[in-house]
Enzyme design. Sequence first.
Site, PDB file in Angstrom:
ATOM      1  N   TRP A  73      36.418  -7.124   9.312  1.00 55.86           N
ATOM      2  CA  TRP A  73      35.049  -7.786   9.380  1.00 55.86           C
ATOM      3  C   TRP A  73      34.596  -8.400   8.133  1.00 55.86           C
ATOM      4  O   TRP A  73      34.047  -9.420   7.904  1.00 55.86           O
ATOM      5  CB  TRP A  73      34.131  -7.491  10.256  1.00 55.86           C
ATOM      6  N   ASP A  94      26.080  -6.327   8.179  1.00 56.31           N
ATOM      7  CA  ASP A  94      26.711  -6.512   9.507  1.00 56.31           C
ATOM      8  C   ASP A  94      26.522  -5.296  10.375  1.00 56.31           C
ATOM      9  O   ASP A  94      27.030  -4.205   9.761  1.00 56.31           O
ATOM     10  CB  ASP A  94      28.114  -6.832   9.172  1.00 56.31           C
ATOM     11  N   LYS A 100      27.993  -4.871  21.723  1.00 56.52           N
ATOM     12  CA  LYS A 100      28.574  -3.755  21.732  1.00 56.52           C
ATOM     13  C   LYS A 100      27.484  -2.632  22.105  1.00 56.52           C
ATOM     14  O   LYS A 100      27.731  -1.843  23.430  1.00 56.52           O
ATOM     15  CB  LYS A 100      29.121  -3.257  20.244  1.00 56.52           C
TER      16      LYS A 100
HETATM   17  N1  PMP Z   1      31.489  -7.582  12.450  1.00 55.32           N
HETATM   18  C1  PMP Z   1      31.905  -6.534  13.283  1.00 55.32           C
HETATM   19  C2  PMP Z   1      31.597  -5.065  12.626  1.00 55.32           C
HETATM   20  C3  PMP Z   1      32.438  -6.743  14.549  1.00 55.32           C
HETATM   21  O1  PMP Z   1      33.005  -5.499  15.056  1.00 55.32           O
HETATM   22  C4  PMP Z   1      32.627  -7.746  14.929  1.00 55.32           C
HETATM   23  C5  PMP Z   1      33.369  -8.073  16.364  1.00 55.32           C
HETATM   24  N2  PMP Z   1      34.061  -6.976  16.905  1.00 55.32           N
HETATM   25  C6  PMP Z   1      32.518  -9.084  14.442  1.00 55.32           C
HETATM   26  C7  PMP Z   1      31.663  -8.789  13.365  1.00 55.32           C
HETATM   27  C8  PMP Z   1      32.536 -10.520  14.949  1.00 55.32           C
HETATM   28  O2  PMP Z   1      31.510 -10.515  15.794  1.00 55.32           O
HETATM   29  P1  PMP Z   1      31.759 -11.813  16.863  1.00 55.32           P
HETATM   30  O3  PMP Z   1      32.866 -11.772  17.838  1.00 55.32           O
HETATM   31  O4  PMP Z   1      30.484 -11.706  17.645  1.00 55.32           O
HETATM   32  O5  PMP Z   1      31.804 -13.078  16.123  1.00 55.32           O
END
Ligand code: PMP
Length: 359
Positions: free
Chosen positions: A101, A170, A194
């Site tokens: 991510w 994040d 989550k």
């Molecule tokens: N950052 C992290 C740490 C994640 O775990 C996720 C999704 N699993 C995301 C960003 C992306 O999130 P989204 O699917 O809401 O765009």
Amino acid sequence: MTRKHNFSAGPAVLPVSVIEELKAQLNDLHGSGIGLMEISHRSQTFDDIVRSAMARLRRVLGVPDDHQVLFLQGGASLQFAMIAQNILQGGSADYLDTGAWTAKSIKQAGHFGTARVPFSGKSDTYRQLPASGSWERDPSAVYTYYCTNNTIFGTQFAGAPVPDGRLVCDMSSDIASRSIDAAAHDVIFAGAQKNLGPSGVTVVILSPWAMARAATATQVPDMLSYGVHLGKGSLFNTPNTLGIFVLERVLAWIEDQGMDTVAARNRAKAQKIYDVLDSSDFWQPHAARDSRSDMNITWRLADSDLEPVMVQEGLAADISGIKGHRSVGGLRASTYNACPDASVDALVGFMGEFERTRG
Ligand code: PMP
């Protein structure tokens, strides 16, 4: 209907009490005679819900009065670009690359400036987080960017990676799972799916510095502009009304218990699983010991042929969602706030039995 033990990484298990409350409001929201999915986002009834959700989030995370909370859409992924467009603005920032991510965020930042990467865990399959002081900061960096909890690899920072300076974070997979120093951060963002609710709502928290910097951004389309969303109190366009309702209820559920109680339970749940992983060579934990996450516990089996067998046999025992992310393989258990102790006990029991019969 029996609910399975759900260890999915997100969308993830929610408190049953919240699902029951949601059901009750679908037809008639708070006695308004209009259902939750049918009510105007401009109505007083809905406005009260947004305000309550914001106030609860502030209390749960200890957000200072001069920081602003936004509820946006587009997922955490859109924030990768919005942060860069509104805040980086052609400058250079330090990005700690601790997982898939952060790598995605680094790519998006490159569209609007320079993402300098003073640490990357990639060559080590993101097993280890950087020790504080082990990497060199750029004194002129606009901000330091990090991800508190790396969902795929199962690593989690114990605290901010730098003692001072502008911090962008994040928190998608561990927001509201433990107490944080919100005041130390200039941008905190998280997808809700989550720890906070269903997918489709993204929480963004901006410091006065971040708001002032965003106000100087030019050529930003309205929907991508923090300034525009701030000016309209997160109601610039139609928000995810159902998602915000659930978020508000989940935050009430956290507040009723207290953040410290929830955090202690999260720690204890994760430890039960780590205790099994550390008990014999049958198990191969993925994350380095000092980088382990309380939210996503990742491991492989010494005999990798047994990994799909474990996933299959788990399903037969109502244990769902333990297949690891395709980029790491192996197994992963996500034990977010609403994951009950009973589910963790069921998993630990199943792991013990699996080792006994297959080890
Ligand atoms: N950052 C992290 C740490 C994640 O775990 C996720 C999704 N699993 C995301 C960003 C992306 O999130 P989204 O699917 O809401 O765009």
